[in-house]
Scaffold this active site. Sequence first.
Site, PDB file in Angstrom:
ATOM      1  N   GLU A 170       0.801  -1.230   0.000  1.00 17.30           N
ATOM      2  CA  GLU A 170       0.000   0.000   0.000  1.00 17.30           C
ATOM      3  C   GLU A 170       0.835   1.284   0.000  1.00 17.30           C
ATOM      4  OE1 GLU A 170      -2.899  -0.107   3.141  1.00 17.30           O
ATOM      5  OE2 GLU A 170      -4.014  -1.714   2.199  1.00 17.30           O
ATOM      6  N   GLU A 213      -5.549  -8.487   0.999  1.00 14.41           N
ATOM      7  CA  GLU A 213      -6.094  -8.148   2.325  1.00 14.41           C
ATOM      8  C   GLU A 213      -7.577  -7.850   2.193  1.00 14.41           C
ATOM      9  OE1 GLU A 213      -4.261  -4.944   4.542  1.00 14.41           O
ATOM     10  OE2 GLU A 213      -2.238  -5.731   4.178  1.00 14.41           O
TER      11      GLU A 213
HETATM   12  C1  FCB Z   1      -4.136  -2.029   5.654  1.00 19.20           C
HETATM   13  C2  FCB Z   1      -2.707  -2.364   6.049  1.00 19.20           C
HETATM   14  C3  FCB Z   1      -2.607  -3.416   7.111  1.00 19.20           C
HETATM   15  C4  FCB Z   1      -3.695  -3.303   8.164  1.00 19.20           C
HETATM   16  C5  FCB Z   1      -5.055  -3.176   7.522  1.00 19.20           C
HETATM   17  C6  FCB Z   1      -6.199  -3.056   8.508  1.00 19.20           C
HETATM   18  O1  FCB Z   1      -4.178  -0.721   5.194  1.00 19.20           O
HETATM   19  O2  FCB Z   1      -1.980  -2.823   4.937  1.00 19.20           O
HETATM   20  O3  FCB Z   1      -1.319  -3.357   7.649  1.00 19.20           O
HETATM   21  O4  FCB Z   1      -3.405  -2.312   9.030  1.00 19.20           O
HETATM   22  O5  FCB Z   1      -5.070  -2.056   6.678  1.00 19.20           O
END
Ligand code: FCB
Length: 449
Positions: free
Chosen positions: A171, A359
């Site tokens: 990210e 994620e």
């Molecule tokens: C994302 C991050 C991860 C975690 C989630 C909730 O932005 O990559 O590390 O904090 O959010």
Amino acid sequence: MNNKKFSKNDFGTDFLWGVSSSAPQTEGAYNVDGKGLSVWDVFVTQNKKILNNDTHFESSDFYNNYKTDIALIKQMGIPNYRFSLSWSRILPKGIGDINQAGLDFYHNVLDCCIENGITPFVTLYHWDLPQELEEKGGWTNREILGWFEEYVRICVNAFKDKVAYWMVLNEPMVFTGGGYFLGVHAPGKKGFNHFIPAMHHAVLCQAIGYNTIKAIDSQAQVGTTYSCSYITPYSASPKDKEAAHRVDALLNRLFIEPTLGLGYPIDALPFLKKTLKYIQPEDDELMKVTFDFIGIQNYTREVIAHSIFTPYLNAKIIPADRRKVYYTAMDWEVYPEAIYEMIRKYDSYEGVKKIMITENGASFPDEIIDGIVDDVHRSHFIKSYLEQVLRAKSSSKKLVGYFVWSLTDNFEWAEGYKQRFGLVYVDYETQERTIKKSGWWYKKFLEEK
Ligand code: FCB
């Protein structure tokens, strides 16, 4: 919601199922066995940067509990584990001397995964820049191109026999925006003069990471990960629509389009012309790279209205609580269609070869009662998002995997320990782990034929 029955097999037998975590959020052991300080190790000591002044210095202590945690992954029947390497554990000063104990630790983690039949997915950079490099300007200093190349080369040479899947950055929008524009994440720098060069150098490092890995191991599968939010305008007014268009460019297009040879989205964001000052003649070519896959990380959508109070962007987020919608403990709206829309959006880029959801997950105020964490909201959240992933899969041939954030509860950056995202509950006093009902649900789902 969730009435439609679907099973793992609907996603196809090759679909990659996993769970994600990161080094700074889980490892603890921030100053042992030769590890150097990272920007987060310093940032958390500054008063009021982190909720309740929490620190990640111990966290879920993955450094000492990795065997337990990998055994939990196996117990839940999860075949793939995404985690990150800590740059300053391997190179305490960011460049130069290598810390053998750091390499040994990751060899042990990788061996443990492999012995348990779990495939490691390794993120090279999940926001924990070595502090020594930050003192030289960190991501704002163009020398990071060389620093990063050295770090990646050392990692890939060390671990190439054990790692088939690499992700270059986690990210970049969040660590450059939070860390170099808003100052709410490490290293706490603010303003365009920090953000613009940090952003440009991170764009270049995506490609440098890819090229460095491939030069050492041409067989490796190399990707990078992007945060993304589905953006919708608050009203049908042209001003709200234009504001939404600008925010979409900032949050969803800024880091991927230059890699695809499309340049920066200056059409939507004229302030990006400030980047020109940092662009060197070779950069347009240097940025371009065809990743084997991209990771997209989606949690929610944002609803955007025009605003005169935010310079350049002229846009504001209308928070979920004001819209009276269902939201998580992070105040993020539960909006499963967002993940469908994001898969469609990234699928439509011709240069994107494969997409993994690296994620997706949710934080709710979990409680452990008589040894049980009945987190029904989390299971519902995952199911409802998965339903949309499946919907996207029917038209996206590029979609190849889905990873839940996160394995265990951990340190959620500026939110400290208040937010619990794990499939596994952690008692931070005793380091005892308890698989939540969502973890048992995921296991059952993965076992289904
Ligand atoms: C994302 C991050 C991860 C975690 C989630 C909730 O932005 O990559 O590390 O904090 O959010």
